[in-house]
Write a protein that holds these residues in place. Structure first.
Motif, PDB file in Angstrom:
ATOM      1  N   TYR A 396     -15.127 -41.583  58.530  1.00  0.00           N
ATOM      2  CA  TYR A 396     -14.189 -40.552  58.969  1.00  0.00           C
ATOM      3  C   TYR A 396     -14.916 -39.215  59.088  1.00  0.00           C
ATOM      4  O   TYR A 396     -15.733 -38.852  58.239  1.00  0.00           O
ATOM      5  N   LEU A 397     -14.607 -38.473  60.156  1.00  0.00           N
ATOM      6  CA  LEU A 397     -15.207 -37.161  60.377  1.00  0.00           C
ATOM      7  C   LEU A 397     -14.119 -36.104  60.476  1.00  0.00           C
ATOM      8  O   LEU A 397     -13.026 -36.354  61.009  1.00  0.00           O
ATOM      9  N   ARG A 398     -14.453 -34.931  59.973  1.00  0.00           N
ATOM     10  CA  ARG A 398     -13.549 -33.780  60.072  1.00  0.00           C
ATOM     11  C   ARG A 398     -14.354 -32.609  60.620  1.00  0.00           C
ATOM     12  O   ARG A 398     -15.411 -32.262  60.079  1.00  0.00           O
ATOM     13  N   LEU A 399     -13.872 -32.023  61.716  1.00  0.00           N
ATOM     14  CA  LEU A 399     -14.539 -30.886  62.346  1.00  0.00           C
ATOM     15  C   LEU A 399     -13.839 -29.611  61.914  1.00  0.00           C
ATOM     16  O   LEU A 399     -12.629 -29.450  62.152  1.00  0.00           O
ATOM     17  N   GLU A 400     -14.595 -28.703  61.307  1.00  0.00           N
ATOM     18  CA  GLU A 400     -14.025 -27.424  60.879  1.00  0.00           C
ATOM     19  C   GLU A 400     -14.760 -26.288  61.576  1.00  0.00           C
ATOM     20  O   GLU A 400     -15.972 -26.136  61.430  1.00  0.00           O
ATOM     21  N   CYS A 401     -14.019 -25.476  62.311  1.00  0.00           N
ATOM     22  CA  CYS A 401     -14.619 -24.354  63.053  1.00  0.00           C
ATOM     23  C   CYS A 401     -14.382 -23.050  62.304  1.00  0.00           C
ATOM     24  O   CYS A 401     -13.261 -22.746  61.875  1.00  0.00           O
ATOM     25  N   PHE A 402     -15.450 -22.261  62.152  1.00  0.00           N
ATOM     26  CA  PHE A 402     -15.372 -20.969  61.475  1.00  0.00           C
ATOM     27  C   PHE A 402     -15.404 -19.796  62.456  1.00  0.00           C
ATOM     28  O   PHE A 402     -14.724 -18.797  62.255  1.00  0.00           O
ATOM     29  N   HIS A 403     -16.231 -19.906  63.493  1.00  0.00           N
ATOM     30  CA  HIS A 403     -16.346 -18.821  64.460  1.00  0.00           C
ATOM     31  C   HIS A 403     -16.474 -19.410  65.860  1.00  0.00           C
ATOM     32  O   HIS A 403     -17.039 -20.492  66.045  1.00  0.00           O
ATOM     33  N   THR A 404     -15.960 -18.687  66.847  1.00  0.00           N
ATOM     34  CA  THR A 404     -16.039 -19.117  68.236  1.00  0.00           C
ATOM     35  C   THR A 404     -16.933 -18.169  69.033  1.00  0.00           C
ATOM     36  O   THR A 404     -17.178 -17.029  68.643  1.00  0.00           O
ATOM     37  N   MET A 405     -17.399 -18.660  70.172  1.00  0.00           N
ATOM     38  CA  MET A 405     -18.314 -17.868  70.998  1.00  0.00           C
ATOM     39  C   MET A 405     -17.660 -16.614  71.550  1.00  0.00           C
ATOM     40  O   MET A 405     -18.309 -15.591  71.763  1.00  0.00           O
ATOM     41  N   GLY A 406     -16.347 -16.687  71.795  1.00  0.00           N
ATOM     42  CA  GLY A 406     -15.639 -15.521  72.315  1.00  0.00           C
ATOM     43  C   GLY A 406     -15.203 -14.551  71.242  1.00  0.00           C
ATOM     44  O   GLY A 406     -14.687 -13.478  71.543  1.00  0.00           O
ATOM     45  N   GLY A 407     -15.405 -14.926  69.967  1.00  0.00           N
ATOM     46  CA  GLY A 407     -15.062 -14.036  68.867  1.00  0.00           C
ATOM     47  C   GLY A 407     -13.591 -13.978  68.530  1.00  0.00           C
ATOM     48  O   GLY A 407     -13.179 -13.170  67.690  1.00  0.00           O
ATOM     49  N   THR A 408     -12.757 -14.834  69.157  1.00  0.00           N
ATOM     50  CA  THR A 408     -11.326 -14.806  68.855  1.00  0.00           C
ATOM     51  C   THR A 408     -11.035 -15.362  67.464  1.00  0.00           C
ATOM     52  O   THR A 408     -10.144 -14.881  66.770  1.00  0.00           O
ATOM     53  N   ASP A 409     -11.767 -16.405  67.077  1.00  0.00           N
ATOM     54  CA  ASP A 409     -11.627 -17.023  65.752  1.00  0.00           C
ATOM     55  C   ASP A 409     -10.173 -17.348  65.411  1.00  0.00           C
ATOM     56  O   ASP A 409      -9.696 -17.106  64.298  1.00  0.00           O
ATOM     57  N   ASN A 410      -9.436 -17.905  66.374  1.00  0.00           N
ATOM     58  CA  ASN A 410      -8.080 -18.363  66.087  1.00  0.00           C
ATOM     59  C   ASN A 410      -7.736 -19.672  66.790  1.00  0.00           C
ATOM     60  O   ASN A 410      -6.637 -20.185  66.635  1.00  0.00           O
ATOM     61  N   TYR A 411      -8.648 -20.193  67.576  1.00  0.00           N
ATOM     62  CA  TYR A 411      -8.497 -21.523  68.156  1.00  0.00           C
ATOM     63  C   TYR A 411      -9.886 -21.971  68.615  1.00  0.00           C
ATOM     64  O   TYR A 411     -10.795 -21.153  68.779  1.00  0.00           O
ATOM     65  N   PHE A 412     -10.071 -23.275  68.786  1.00  0.00           N
ATOM     66  CA  PHE A 412     -11.353 -23.756  69.308  1.00  0.00           C
ATOM     67  C   PHE A 412     -11.129 -24.964  70.194  1.00  0.00           C
ATOM     68  O   PHE A 412     -10.104 -25.648  70.104  1.00  0.00           O
ATOM     69  N   GLY A 413     -12.107 -25.207  71.061  1.00  0.00           N
ATOM     70  CA  GLY A 413     -12.013 -26.332  71.979  1.00  0.00           C
ATOM     71  C   GLY A 413     -13.376 -26.944  72.259  1.00  0.00           C
ATOM     72  O   GLY A 413     -14.385 -26.236  72.299  1.00  0.00           O
ATOM     73  N   ILE A 414     -13.400 -28.264  72.415  1.00  0.00           N
ATOM     74  CA  ILE A 414     -14.615 -29.020  72.731  1.00  0.00           C
ATOM     75  C   ILE A 414     -14.228 -30.048  73.794  1.00  0.00           C
ATOM     76  O   ILE A 414     -13.178 -30.696  73.690  1.00  0.00           O
ATOM     77  N   MET A 415     -15.068 -30.209  74.799  1.00  0.00           N
ATOM     78  CA  MET A 415     -14.717 -31.126  75.878  1.00  0.00           C
ATOM     79  C   MET A 415     -15.023 -32.582  75.552  1.00  0.00           C
ATOM     80  O   MET A 415     -14.248 -33.480  75.858  1.00  0.00           O
ATOM     81  N   GLU A 416     -16.186 -32.833  74.935  1.00  0.00           N
ATOM     82  CA  GLU A 416     -16.613 -34.216  74.658  1.00  0.00           C
ATOM     83  C   GLU A 416     -17.564 -34.215  73.476  1.00  0.00           C
ATOM     84  O   GLU A 416     -18.294 -33.247  73.243  1.00  0.00           O
ATOM     85  N   MET A 417     -17.549 -35.313  72.724  1.00  0.00           N
ATOM     86  CA  MET A 417     -18.446 -35.480  71.579  1.00  0.00           C
ATOM     87  C   MET A 417     -19.017 -36.892  71.610  1.00  0.00           C
ATOM     88  O   MET A 417     -18.277 -37.866  71.787  1.00  0.00           O
ATOM     89  N   SER A 418     -20.318 -36.999  71.457  1.00  0.00           N
ATOM     90  CA  SER A 418     -20.977 -38.299  71.301  1.00  0.00           C
ATOM     91  C   SER A 418     -21.673 -38.323  69.952  1.00  0.00           C
ATOM     92  O   SER A 418     -22.339 -37.348  69.576  1.00  0.00           O
ATOM     93  N   VAL A 419     -21.514 -39.421  69.231  1.00  0.00           N
ATOM     94  CA  VAL A 419     -22.078 -39.556  67.888  1.00  0.00           C
ATOM     95  C   VAL A 419     -23.053 -40.713  67.866  1.00  0.00           C
ATOM     96  O   VAL A 419     -22.774 -41.783  68.412  1.00  0.00           O
ATOM     97  N   TYR A 420     -24.211 -40.501  67.238  1.00  0.00           N
ATOM     98  CA  TYR A 420     -25.262 -41.510  67.163  1.00  0.00           C
ATOM     99  C   TYR A 420     -25.563 -41.854  65.703  1.00  0.00           C
ATOM    100  O   TYR A 420     -25.444 -40.996  64.811  1.00  0.00           O
ATOM    101  N   GLY A 421     -25.970 -43.091  65.481  1.00  0.00           N
ATOM    102  CA  GLY A 421     -26.334 -43.480  64.131  1.00  0.00           C
ATOM    103  C   GLY A 421     -26.652 -44.965  64.038  1.00  0.00           C
ATOM    104  O   GLY A 421     -26.851 -45.646  65.044  1.00  0.00           O
ATOM    105  N   ASN A 422     -26.653 -45.450  62.812  1.00  0.00           N
ATOM    106  CA  ASN A 422     -26.978 -46.843  62.527  1.00  0.00           C
ATOM    107  C   ASN A 422     -25.810 -47.485  61.794  1.00  0.00           C
ATOM    108  O   ASN A 422     -25.637 -47.286  60.596  1.00  0.00           O
ATOM    109  N   PRO A 423     -24.996 -48.293  62.492  1.00  0.00           N
ATOM    110  CA  PRO A 423     -23.856 -48.935  61.835  1.00  0.00           C
ATOM    111  C   PRO A 423     -24.233 -50.209  61.080  1.00  0.00           C
ATOM    112  O   PRO A 423     -23.362 -50.850  60.473  1.00  0.00           O
ATOM    113  N   LYS A 424     -25.500 -50.597  61.145  1.00  0.00           N
ATOM    114  CA  LYS A 424     -25.905 -51.866  60.497  1.00  0.00           C
ATOM    115  C   LYS A 424     -25.939 -51.738  58.985  1.00  0.00           C
ATOM    116  O   LYS A 424     -26.208 -50.672  58.452  1.00  0.00           O
TER     117      LYS A 424
END
Length: 424
Positions: A396-424
């Motif tokens: 399980y993953l939890r994404l926590e945003c502290f600061h945004t590029m626009g400096g609004t720091d009241n909402y955040f958005g991400i278009m796509e996320m890819s995660v890599y690793g070893n499930p074996k």
């Protein structure tokens, strides 16, 4: 892991032919060629003093009393095979000599040159540079197994321009071929070469600088760790009570993070001005999801919002500073740390069992206004973020945003996320 050191021979020449460093014979700005008919031989510099630094020296002097001086010229060998010439304007009382291959005595010959290109008698001064930066970097160079390849680290305290060259044997000739060239002026160098199978790889690494000096070669047999793209078809939201709601539920949903679409719509959290329920808006904000399987994670990629006319590039609600939390057991809800000073160490957990997988910062906005096509292409390609190799398996993953590029720091958005690793 055992390391051996060897001196490279022709590899340095190959590297120098490929790496775009500055010209080795750099000239100091600040003087112009002025024609003069005064052929009087100028006097030499006097009161010469030397102050050594890593790879070079500052030489101060007194100029002769003459209005016909154009510049001071320094000629010197930086190694057994290479010489340099440096010039300093008559407006200056010092000249910098640099690029020396070793920490030892070197002779520097100084001339005062007139506007009619007449040289003074020479003054020879001895400099003894401190350890050159490329050698300092080499002394700290380390390579270790990484997911999909090899991780290379080094310390560059002087922040001089250095290149780390990676070598691998040619399968046909067994000669060492250049595998990668990494240029940096950062004080801490840390990068990973990926795309390799898990068979042992006899890598070699050496450090060079902008003058073509080359260190010994560090050899290490690397055993790349298996890495694969985590199956996004298994991902699903795992909504907990303190998770931030979606903005325009049904359009900017969390599931858009793994729909294999870098364009609209992505994931966007609720904005406080548009809040439709009575719950107080929480910032920093976080969201939770289930990858559907446990894995030792190696890295992830984010693609941020662009907009039809690039209006969201390096601004708006794209995250600037955030934390990835992870766990393998069924999540319990928890109010996450309110700022980055309250985080447990990477690999350590909160009271509620959420493991800090790392605090991350997006690359800063390039200094171009407007942004160049190359800047926009970099943005569109997405950004890679490495995770510590020592982290445990998580599901399980939890994404926590502290600061945004626009400096609004009241909402955040991400278009796509890819995660890599070893499930074996």
């Amino acid at each position: 892991m055992k390391f051996q050191k060897y001196i490279p021979h022709c590899m340095g020449l190959l590297f120098l032919g490929a790496l775009l460093f500055n010209n080795a014979c750099r000239k100091i700005d600040g003087y112009n060629d002025i024609v003069s008919n005064d052929k009087t031989k100028p006097g030499p510099v006097t009161s010469v003093k030397v102050s050594n630094f890593n790879g070079g020296a500052y030489i101060t002097y007194a100029l002769p009393d003459s209005k016909n001086i154009l510049y001071v010229e320094a000629n010197y060998a930086i190694s057994d095979k290479k010489t340099r010439q440096t010039k300093s304007s008559y407006y200056s009382d010092s000249i910098t000599v640099s690029g020396f291959a070793k920490s030892q005595d070197y002779k520097v010959t100084l001339y005062v040159v007139s506007r009619a290109n007449v040289k003074s008698d020479s003054v020879v001064v001895t400099v003894h540079p401190d350890t050159p930066p490329y050698q300092l970097v080499y002394a700290s160079l380390a390579a270790q197994n990484a997911f999909g390849g090899v991780n290379i680290k080094a310390v560059n305290k002087t922040r001089n321009a250095v290149g780390i060259v990676s070598l691998l044997p040619n399968a046909n000739t067994n000669s060492l071929d250049i595998e990668d060239q990494h240029y940096s002026t950062a004080d801490s160098i840390n990068y990973t070469l990926r795309g390799y199978d898990t068979l042992p790889k006899p890598f070699g690494f050496y450090v060079t600088d902008e003058w073509g000096n080359i260190s010994d070669t560090l050899f290490s047999t690397i055993h790349p760790i298996y890495e694969t793209l985590m199956d996004k078809q298994l991902f699903q939201p795992f909504v907990l009570p303190t998770d931030v709601p979606n903005y325009q539920n049904g359009y900017f949903n969390l599931s858009n993070l793994w729909n294999n679409n870098n364009g609209e719509p992505g994931y966007n959290t609720q904005q406080p001005i548009l809040k439709s329920d009575s719950k107080p808006f929480i910032w920093p904000a976080w969201a939770t999801f289930d990858m559907g399987q446990s894995a030792r994670l190696s890295r992830y990629m984010f693609w941020f919002r662009t907009g039809g006319s690039n209006e969201f590039v390096w601004t708006s609600g794209s995250p600037q500073t955030w934390v990835i939390w992870g766990r393998n057991d069924t999540p319990v809800d928890e109010v996450m740390p309110a700022d980055t000073t309250q985080l447990p160490a990477v690999g350590q957990a909160t009271a509620g069992g959420w493991i800090n997988m790392g605090k991350f910062n997006a690359p800063p906005r390039p200094p171009h206004n407007p942004l160049t096509n190359e800047d926009l292409a970099t943005w569109a390609a997405g950004f890679n973020f490495d995770l510590s190799i020592d982290l445990p398996k998580v599901r399980y993953l939890r994404l926590e945003c502290f600061h945004t590029m626009g400096g609004t720091d009241n909402y955040f958005g991400i278009m796509e996320m890819s995660v890599y690793g070893n499930p074996k």
